[in-house]
Motif scaffolding. Structure first.
Motif, PDB file in Angstrom:
ATOM      1  N   ALA A  88       0.836  -1.205   0.000  1.00  0.00           N
ATOM      2  CA  ALA A  88       0.000   0.000   0.000  1.00  0.00           C
ATOM      3  C   ALA A  88       0.870   1.254   0.000  1.00  0.00           C
ATOM      4  O   ALA A  88       0.583   2.217  -0.722  1.00  0.00           O
ATOM      5  CB  ALA A  88      -0.925  -0.005   1.214  1.00  0.00           C
ATOM      6  N   SER A  89       1.961   1.235   0.780  1.00  0.00           N
ATOM      7  CA  SER A  89       2.853   2.397   0.828  1.00  0.00           C
ATOM      8  C   SER A  89       3.455   2.667  -0.539  1.00  0.00           C
ATOM      9  O   SER A  89       3.474   3.812  -1.009  1.00  0.00           O
ATOM     10  CB  SER A  89       3.977   2.162   1.843  1.00  0.00           C
ATOM     11  N   VAL A 111       0.849   4.082  -2.827  1.00  0.00           N
ATOM     12  CA  VAL A 111       0.508   5.465  -2.466  1.00  0.00           C
ATOM     13  C   VAL A 111       1.592   6.433  -2.945  1.00  0.00           C
ATOM     14  O   VAL A 111       1.310   7.490  -3.506  1.00  0.00           O
ATOM     15  CB  VAL A 111       0.302   5.568  -0.934  1.00  0.00           C
ATOM     16  N   ILE A 112       2.861   6.044  -2.748  1.00  0.00           N
ATOM     17  CA  ILE A 112       3.970   6.906  -3.170  1.00  0.00           C
ATOM     18  C   ILE A 112       3.993   7.039  -4.689  1.00  0.00           C
ATOM     19  O   ILE A 112       4.135   8.150  -5.227  1.00  0.00           O
ATOM     20  CB  ILE A 112       5.317   6.329  -2.659  1.00  0.00           C
ATOM     21  N   ALA A 154       1.521   6.706  -6.766  1.00  0.00           N
ATOM     22  CA  ALA A 154       0.390   7.545  -7.168  1.00  0.00           C
ATOM     23  C   ALA A 154       0.736   9.017  -6.954  1.00  0.00           C
ATOM     24  O   ALA A 154       0.455   9.866  -7.815  1.00  0.00           O
ATOM     25  CB  ALA A 154      -0.851   7.167  -6.360  1.00  0.00           C
ATOM     26  N   GLY A 155       1.390   9.305  -5.822  1.00  0.00           N
ATOM     27  CA  GLY A 155       1.787  10.679  -5.531  1.00  0.00           C
ATOM     28  C   GLY A 155       2.725  11.222  -6.590  1.00  0.00           C
ATOM     29  O   GLY A 155       2.563  12.345  -7.072  1.00  0.00           O
TER      30      GLY A 155
END
Lengths: 469, 165
Positions: free
Chosen positions: B12-13, B16-17, B19-20
Motif C-alpha cells: 500500500a505504501s 501510495v507513493i 500515485a503521488g
C-alpha cells in the motif's frame, strides 16, 4: 497439586450462537491488520500528498533538495505524533482489536522516531533555506525565527523534547509518576503550539490545497479521539453510573477487595479479565488514578476490585470511607474471552494475578472440560480468592489445579513439582489447542510465557497480563 | 497474520507513493506552460497579456508618447501573475529608450517564507534585468515561483511599452 475437581456439566451459555473462538480470532486479526496497515501507510500518504502537489518539481538545486526533504520529515514526524495521540486515546475499536497494552507499546516505540523526524525537519530547513539565501544554516536561524508563528513552533519542539526525554526508561525511573504524567500532558500543548506554523509558512499546506484539508482532518481525528475517549466518555460514564465505595474488605495480610456500588453497571459491558482506571475522590487519593482489574463481573448494582498494597498510593486506597465517590475510565483490555483463538482454555495465575483470572473464568462461555486452571502461590497466605475460584471451576466444568510451595530455581513452578517432572504439557495436555492466559507478578509471568514459547505454543495463543511488583 | 499486515503495508505504501509521484508529474506538466509562455513572449513585440495562469489587465500609465526609438517612455504596469505563493506584479520604468528601473507593485505573500524569498530575490532580479535590458534572464535559485512571476509580469510591461531590448 492439592485440589482437583471432578468435571460437572457446564452452565448453559447465556449468549448461545456466539461464533467459535477460531472465527472470532479471524475477525479480530483482520481488524487488527487493517489498523496496522492504516497506521503505517499514513506516513507514506503524507509524503505522497506532498509529491502529488508537485513537490518533486520544486527540487532544482541542493538547497531546494534539503528544503523538500525538510518538509517531508516534518510531515511524517507530525503524522507519527498524531498517530501517537490516537494510540493513547483508548479508542474502543483499537482496544478491542489489539488491546490497550499493544497500543501503548506502539505509542512508546513511535516517540523517539517522531522526535528525530521533527528535529531533522528543523535542521534540514535551516540548511535548505540557508542555501537558497546563500548563508550557512547557523546564520539562517535569525531569519527563520523572524517567520510568523515560528516562536510557538520552537516552544512546541522544546515541549516535545521534554516529553520524550522524561519518558525514556532510564530517566523516567528517577522521577515520581506524577512528575512524568504532568510533563506528558504538555504533549497536547506541543501539538497545538506547532500547528500554526504548519498552516502559515511555506505554502505546503496553503489555503485551498488538498493537503490542507487532509491535515486538518487528521488533527480533528486525533484531537477528537482524545477529547471523546480520554475525557468525554469517562466523564459521562462516571456521572451516569455514580459509583461509590461500599466497603473495603481485607482478604489477605496486604490484599484488600474494594466493593463498589453504582447504577446499571452491567451496561458497561465489562468482560471478565478487563481492568478499569479508577480515581477515588478523597483528599489523599484524588490526584492519582489506578488501573485495577475487576475481580468479579459487575452486576447491575455491584462491582468488586481487588488490590495489593504496594506503596503509599495503594495503601491510601484501602483507607477510603464507604460512600466515597469514584470516577473511572474503562473497562479496557483484552485479557478476556474476546481474545480467544483456540478451542481450549488454559489459565495460569499467581498472587494478585488471580483477580483477572477469576473474572475471566467467570465471564467465559465454556463447554464442559474446555478450561483448565492452575493457581500458584509460594505460601498459604497467598491463596486469597482461591475458594471462589474453586466454586467457579466447579460451576463451569473446568479442572482446577493448585501448586503451593517455594519457587524452584530457574522455574516458575514450586520446587516440589519441578523436581518431580511436572511440565506445562503435563498440566495442560491439550496445550497446542489451547489459549494460555497468564497473569501474575511480571518476572514470574514472563517465565511462564518463556516456558510456553519453548514448548512451541504460537504467539497468538499466549495472553499475558503482568503486574509490576 | 502479522506478516500479512506487513506485506499489505509495504504494498500500500509503494502504491501510495507511486500515485503521488504520478499525480505530481501531471500537476507539474500542467503548470509548465505558464513558465514557457514568458520566454516566448519576448520574441514578439505585440502586447500579449495574460498567458497561462496570469490574470489581470495590463495598463500603461503616464506614458509620454513619441520620444526616440521604438519604445515609449514612461512607467508601464505588468500583468498580475498568480503564483502558488500569491500574486506578483511589477512595473517597468523606461526612459530614453532604456529600461531604467523595475518597481514591485505586488509581491508573493502567502506564508512568511515566501515574503522573505521575495525580499531577497527582487533586488537580485532587478539588477539582472537592468543589466540585460530584458526579461529574458535566468530565475533565482530557491525563488523559482517568485522569479517566474516577476519576469512574466515584467515581460508584459515591456511588451506594452513596445520595448524590444
Amino acid at each position: 497439586m492439592t485440589i482437583q475437581n471432578a468435571s460437572r456439566p457446564a452452565v448453559s451459555p447465556s449468549s448461545a450462537g456466539q461464533p467459535s473462538p477460531q472465527v472470532r480470532f479471524r475477525r479480530r486479526s483482520a481488524i487488527s491488520d487493517l489498523l496496522v496497515v492504516i497506521a503505517w501507510v499514513s506516513g507514506p500518504v503524507a509524503a505522497s500528498l506532498y509529491l502529488a502537489s508537485g513537490g518533486l518539481a520544486d527540487v532544482k538545486d541542493l538547497g531546494s533538495f534539503f528544503t523538500a526533504l525538510g518538509i517531508v520529515t516534518g510531515l511524517i514526524g507530525t503524522d507519527f505524533i498524531l498517530l501517537m495521540l490516537v494510540l493513547a486515546a483508548r479508542v474502543p475499536v483499537i482496544d478491542r482489536a489489539v488491546g490497550h497494552d499493544r497500543a501503548i507499546g506502539l505509542h512508546r516505540q513511535l516517540g523517539k522516531p517522531a522526535l528525530y523526524l521533527i528535529l531533522a525537519h528543523a535542521g534540514l530547513l535551516l540548511i535548505g533555506y540557508g542555501a537558497s539565501s546563500g548563508i550557512n544554516p547557523i546564520a539562517e536561524i535569525g531569519p527563520m525565527l523572524a517567520l510568523p508563528d515560528m516562536i510557538t513552533a520552537v516552544v512546541g519542539t522544546a515541549l516535545l523534547i521534554a516529553v520524550v526525554v522524561t519518558s525514556l526508561v532510564a530517566v523516567r525511573r528517577k522521577f515520581p509518576y506524577e512528575f512524568w504524567h504532568v510533563i506528558h500532558l504538555l504533549s497536547y500543548a506541543a501539538v497545538l503550539f506547532a500547528l500554526p506554523h504548519q498552516l502559515s509558512i511555506g505554502g505546503t499546506l496553503a489555503e485551498g490545497t488538498v493537503q490542507r484539508v487532509y491535515w486538518i482532518g487528521l488533527y480533528v481525528v486525533a484531537i477528537g479521539a482524545i477529547v471523546i475517549f480520554r475525557f468525554g466518555v469517562p466523564l459521562f460514564r462516571s456521572w451516569a453510573h455514580d459509583i461509590r465505595v461500599q466497603q473495603v474488605e481485607w482478604i489477605a495480610p496486604d490484599v484488600a477487595s474494594i466493593h463498589l456500588t453504582g447504577r446499571d453497571l452491567r451496561a458497561l459491558g465489562a468482560g471478565g479479565g478487563q481492568f478499569v482506571i479508577w480515581r477515588f475522590w478523597t483528599a489523599g487519593t484524588w490526584w492519582h488514578s489506578h488501573p485495577i482489574s475487576l475481580s468479579a463481573l459487575p452486576t447491575d448494582r455491584h462491582a468488586r476490585i481487588t488490590v495489593r498494597v504496594l506503596g503509599r498510593g495503594t495503601r491510601r486506597l484501602t483507607t477510603v470511607k464507604p460512600g466515597t465517590r469514584v470516577s473511572f475510565a474503562g473497562p479496557y483490555g483484552i485479557f478476556t474471552d474476546a481474545a480467544r483463538t483456540s478451542p481450549k482454555l488454559a489459565i495460569v495465575a499467581a498472587g494478585i494475578g488471580i483477580t483477572p483470572a477469576r473474572a475471566l473464568l467467570e465471564g467465559s462461555q465454556l463447554a464442559r472440560g474446555e478450561a483448565t486452571v492452575l493457581v500458584r502461590s509460594s505460601t498459604d497466605d497467598e491463596t486469597f480468592l482461591w475458594t471462589e475460584m474453586r466454586k467457579l471451576a466447579e460451576a463451569r466444568g473446568a479442572q482446577l489445579f493448585a501448586m503451593v510451595g517455594p519457587r524452584a530455581r530457574n522455574s516458575w513452578m514450586s520446587q516440589h513439582d519441578a523436581s518431580r517432572g511436572v511440565t506445562l504439557r503435563s498440566i495442560f495436555p491439550d496445550l497446542d489447542r489451547s489459549d494460555l492466559y497468564v497473569c501474575g507478578p511480571q518476572a514470574w509471568a514472563e517465565a511462564v510465557v518463556a516456558d510456553a514459547r519453548a514448548a512451541g505454543l504460537p504467539e497468538h495463543q499466549i495472553h499475558l497480563e503482568s503486574f509490576e511488583l | 497474520m502479522r506478516r500479512r499486515a506487513a506485506v499489505a503495508s509495504i504494498l500500500a505504501s509503494a502504491g501510495v507513493i507511486l500515485a503521488g509521484v504520478q499525480v505530481g508529474a501531471a500537476v507539474t506538466a500542467a503548470r509548465t506552460p505558464t513558465a514557457t509562455g514568458t520566454g516566448s513572449g519576448s520574441s514578439n513585440g505585440g502586447s500579449t497579456s495574460g498567458t497561462g495562469t496570469s490574470s489581470g489587465t495590463s495598463s500603461g500609465s503616464t506614458g509620454s508618447t513619441g520620444s526616440t526609438g521604438a519604445a515609449k517612455d514612461g512607467t508601464f504596469n505588468g500583468t498580475t501573475v498568480q503564483t502558488p505563493f500569491g500574486p506578483m506584479q511589477v512595473a517597468a520604468v523606461i526612459s530614453g529608450g532604456k529600461l531604467t528601473d523595475v518597481k514591485v507593485l505586488q509581491r508573493t505573500n502567502q506564508g512568511g517564507r515566501s515574503i522573505q524569498i521575495s525580499n531577497q530575490a527582487d533586488p537580485m532580479l532587478r539588477n539582472e534585468v537592468l543589466q540585460a535590458q530584458s526579461a529574458n534572464v535566468s530565475t533565482i535559485g530557491g525563488a523559482t515561483y517568485t522569479s517566474e512571476g516577476y519576469l512574466q509580469s515584467l515581460q508584459a510591461a515591456l511588451d506594452q511599452a513596445g520595448f524590444a531590448g
